[in-house]
Write a protein that holds these residues in place. Sequence first.
Motif, PDB file in Angstrom:
ATOM      1  N   MET A  95       0.849  -1.164   0.000  1.00 38.28           N
ATOM      2  CA  MET A  95       0.000   0.000   0.000  1.00 38.28           C
ATOM      3  C   MET A  95       0.901   1.235   0.000  1.00 38.28           C
ATOM      4  O   MET A  95       1.806   1.365   0.799  1.00 38.28           O
ATOM      5  CB  MET A  95      -0.895  -0.012   1.248  1.00 38.28           C
ATOM      6  CG  MET A  95      -1.984   0.983   1.183  1.00 38.28           C
ATOM      7  SD  MET A  95      -3.162   0.991   2.575  1.00 38.28           S
ATOM      8  CE  MET A  95      -3.307  -0.683   3.058  1.00 38.28           C
ATOM      9  N   ARG A  96       0.636   2.148  -0.933  1.00 36.47           N
ATOM     10  CA  ARG A  96       1.450   3.356  -1.078  1.00 36.47           C
ATOM     11  C   ARG A  96       0.615   4.575  -0.705  1.00 36.47           C
ATOM     12  O   ARG A  96      -0.529   4.709  -1.122  1.00 36.47           O
ATOM     13  CB  ARG A  96       1.930   3.480  -2.522  1.00 36.47           C
ATOM     14  CG  ARG A  96       2.930   4.564  -2.749  1.00 36.47           C
ATOM     15  CD  ARG A  96       3.542   4.451  -4.132  1.00 36.47           C
ATOM     16  NE  ARG A  96       2.620   4.879  -5.171  1.00 36.47           N
ATOM     17  CZ  ARG A  96       2.585   6.113  -5.685  1.00 36.47           C
ATOM     18  NH1 ARG A  96       3.429   7.013  -5.254  1.00 36.47           N
ATOM     19  NH2 ARG A  96       1.733   6.427  -6.619  1.00 36.47           N
ATOM     20  N   PHE A  97       1.202   5.464   0.089  1.00 34.78           N
ATOM     21  CA  PHE A  97       0.530   6.685   0.509  1.00 34.78           C
ATOM     22  C   PHE A  97       1.159   7.885  -0.188  1.00 34.78           C
ATOM     23  O   PHE A  97       2.362   7.901  -0.441  1.00 34.78           O
ATOM     24  CB  PHE A  97       0.616   6.860   2.025  1.00 34.78           C
ATOM     25  CG  PHE A  97      -0.268   5.903   2.771  1.00 34.78           C
ATOM     26  CD1 PHE A  97      -1.567   6.250   3.069  1.00 34.78           C
ATOM     27  CD2 PHE A  97       0.193   4.648   3.140  1.00 34.78           C
ATOM     28  CE1 PHE A  97      -2.393   5.369   3.745  1.00 34.78           C
ATOM     29  CE2 PHE A  97      -0.624   3.760   3.805  1.00 34.78           C
ATOM     30  CZ  PHE A  97      -1.924   4.121   4.111  1.00 34.78           C
ATOM     31  N   VAL A  98       0.329   8.891  -0.483  1.00 36.40           N
ATOM     32  CA  VAL A  98       0.768  10.094  -1.172  1.00 36.40           C
ATOM     33  C   VAL A  98       0.501  11.299  -0.273  1.00 36.40           C
ATOM     34  O   VAL A  98      -0.599  11.434   0.278  1.00 36.40           O
ATOM     35  CB  VAL A  98       0.007  10.259  -2.510  1.00 36.40           C
ATOM     36  CG1 VAL A  98       0.401  11.544  -3.207  1.00 36.40           C
ATOM     37  CG2 VAL A  98       0.247   9.076  -3.410  1.00 36.40           C
ATOM     38  N   ASN A  99       1.501  12.159  -0.126  1.00 40.88           N
ATOM     39  CA  ASN A  99       1.362  13.374   0.664  1.00 40.88           C
ATOM     40  C   ASN A  99       0.494  14.359  -0.121  1.00 40.88           C
ATOM     41  O   ASN A  99       0.793  14.697  -1.258  1.00 40.88           O
ATOM     42  CB  ASN A  99       2.740  13.972   0.932  1.00 40.88           C
ATOM     43  CG  ASN A  99       2.676  15.185   1.823  1.00 40.88           C
ATOM     44  OD1 ASN A  99       1.628  15.760   2.060  1.00 40.88           O
ATOM     45  ND2 ASN A  99       3.836  15.586   2.321  1.00 40.88           N
ATOM     46  N   ILE A 100      -0.590  14.840   0.514  1.00 44.62           N
ATOM     47  CA  ILE A 100      -1.483  15.783  -0.150  1.00 44.62           C
ATOM     48  C   ILE A 100      -1.448  17.149   0.528  1.00 44.62           C
ATOM     49  O   ILE A 100      -2.336  17.964   0.321  1.00 44.62           O
ATOM     50  CB  ILE A 100      -2.925  15.241  -0.242  1.00 44.62           C
ATOM     51  CG1 ILE A 100      -3.487  14.912   1.140  1.00 44.62           C
ATOM     52  CG2 ILE A 100      -2.990  14.052  -1.162  1.00 44.62           C
ATOM     53  CD1 ILE A 100      -4.961  14.601   1.139  1.00 44.62           C
ATOM     54  N   GLY A 101      -0.413  17.384   1.315  1.00 47.87           N
ATOM     55  CA  GLY A 101      -0.208  18.688   1.927  1.00 47.87           C
ATOM     56  C   GLY A 101      -0.393  18.684   3.429  1.00 47.87           C
ATOM     57  O   GLY A 101      -1.229  17.969   3.962  1.00 47.87           O
ATOM     58  N   PHE A 102       0.423  19.484   4.099  1.00 47.63           N
ATOM     59  CA  PHE A 102       0.368  19.693   5.549  1.00 47.63           C
ATOM     60  C   PHE A 102       0.484  18.386   6.330  1.00 47.63           C
ATOM     61  O   PHE A 102      -0.157  18.212   7.362  1.00 47.63           O
ATOM     62  CB  PHE A 102      -0.908  20.440   5.938  1.00 47.63           C
ATOM     63  CG  PHE A 102      -0.999  21.814   5.331  1.00 47.63           C
ATOM     64  CD1 PHE A 102      -0.202  22.833   5.814  1.00 47.63           C
ATOM     65  CD2 PHE A 102      -1.854  22.061   4.284  1.00 47.63           C
ATOM     66  CE1 PHE A 102      -0.273  24.097   5.252  1.00 47.63           C
ATOM     67  CE2 PHE A 102      -1.933  23.323   3.718  1.00 47.63           C
ATOM     68  CZ  PHE A 102      -1.138  24.337   4.204  1.00 47.63           C
ATOM     69  N   GLY A 103       1.287  17.463   5.827  1.00 43.92           N
ATOM     70  CA  GLY A 103       1.519  16.210   6.526  1.00 43.92           C
ATOM     71  C   GLY A 103       0.401  15.192   6.382  1.00 43.92           C
ATOM     72  O   GLY A 103       0.442  14.140   7.015  1.00 43.92           O
ATOM     73  N   ASN A 104      -0.591  15.480   5.562  1.00 44.20           N
ATOM     74  CA  ASN A 104      -1.706  14.560   5.352  1.00 44.20           C
ATOM     75  C   ASN A 104      -1.391  13.639   4.179  1.00 44.20           C
ATOM     76  O   ASN A 104      -0.847  14.079   3.166  1.00 44.20           O
ATOM     77  CB  ASN A 104      -2.991  15.344   5.065  1.00 44.20           C
ATOM     78  CG  ASN A 104      -3.379  16.231   6.206  1.00 44.20           C
ATOM     79  OD1 ASN A 104      -3.661  15.759   7.294  1.00 44.20           O
ATOM     80  ND2 ASN A 104      -3.363  17.532   5.971  1.00 44.20           N
ATOM     81  N   THR A 105      -1.725  12.380   4.346  1.00 44.95           N
ATOM     82  CA  THR A 105      -1.494  11.408   3.283  1.00 44.95           C
ATOM     83  C   THR A 105      -2.772  10.650   2.988  1.00 44.95           C
ATOM     84  O   THR A 105      -3.663  10.550   3.832  1.00 44.95           O
ATOM     85  CB  THR A 105      -0.390  10.403   3.679  1.00 44.95           C
ATOM     86  OG1 THR A 105      -0.780   9.741   4.879  1.00 44.95           O
ATOM     87  CG2 THR A 105       0.948  11.091   3.875  1.00 44.95           C
ATOM     88  N   VAL A 106      -2.840  10.116   1.786  1.00 47.07           N
ATOM     89  CA  VAL A 106      -3.985   9.320   1.372  1.00 47.07           C
ATOM     90  C   VAL A 106      -3.452   8.117   0.590  1.00 47.07           C
ATOM     91  O   VAL A 106      -2.405   8.196  -0.051  1.00 47.07           O
ATOM     92  CB  VAL A 106      -4.982  10.167   0.539  1.00 47.07           C
ATOM     93  CG1 VAL A 106      -4.386  10.590  -0.780  1.00 47.07           C
ATOM     94  CG2 VAL A 106      -6.281   9.447   0.323  1.00 47.07           C
ATOM     95  N   CYS A 107      -4.167   7.016   0.682  1.00 49.41           N
ATOM     96  CA  CYS A 107      -3.772   5.802  -0.024  1.00 49.41           C
ATOM     97  C   CYS A 107      -3.912   6.026  -1.531  1.00 49.41           C
ATOM     98  O   CYS A 107      -4.992   6.371  -2.022  1.00 49.41           O
ATOM     99  CB  CYS A 107      -4.651   4.641   0.434  1.00 49.41           C
ATOM    100  SG  CYS A 107      -4.233   3.078  -0.334  1.00 49.41           S
TER     101      CYS A 107
END
Length: 85
Positions: free
Chosen positions: A1-13
Amino acid sequence: MRFVNIGFGNTVCAERIVAVVSPESAPIKRLVIDGKASGSVIDVSCGRKTRSVLITDCGNVILSSLQCETISARLAGSDDTTDPE
């Protein structure tokens, strides 16, 4: 499972993201308004202007302050983009 940083330390799968779109069009604005009414919007823009909307396969709508191009590059695996935070 890979997570992507979407800003301000938040990540989404990354596997859950269906689309990364601009919030400027009328259909996306309606999607966000309807999502806020139903409670399916996740706002991670930290009070900044929403520059991209991520649509997930589970029906959640995620609002981010990063540009669509930045998130798309991160989804593609490129790490040479800078974060405007």
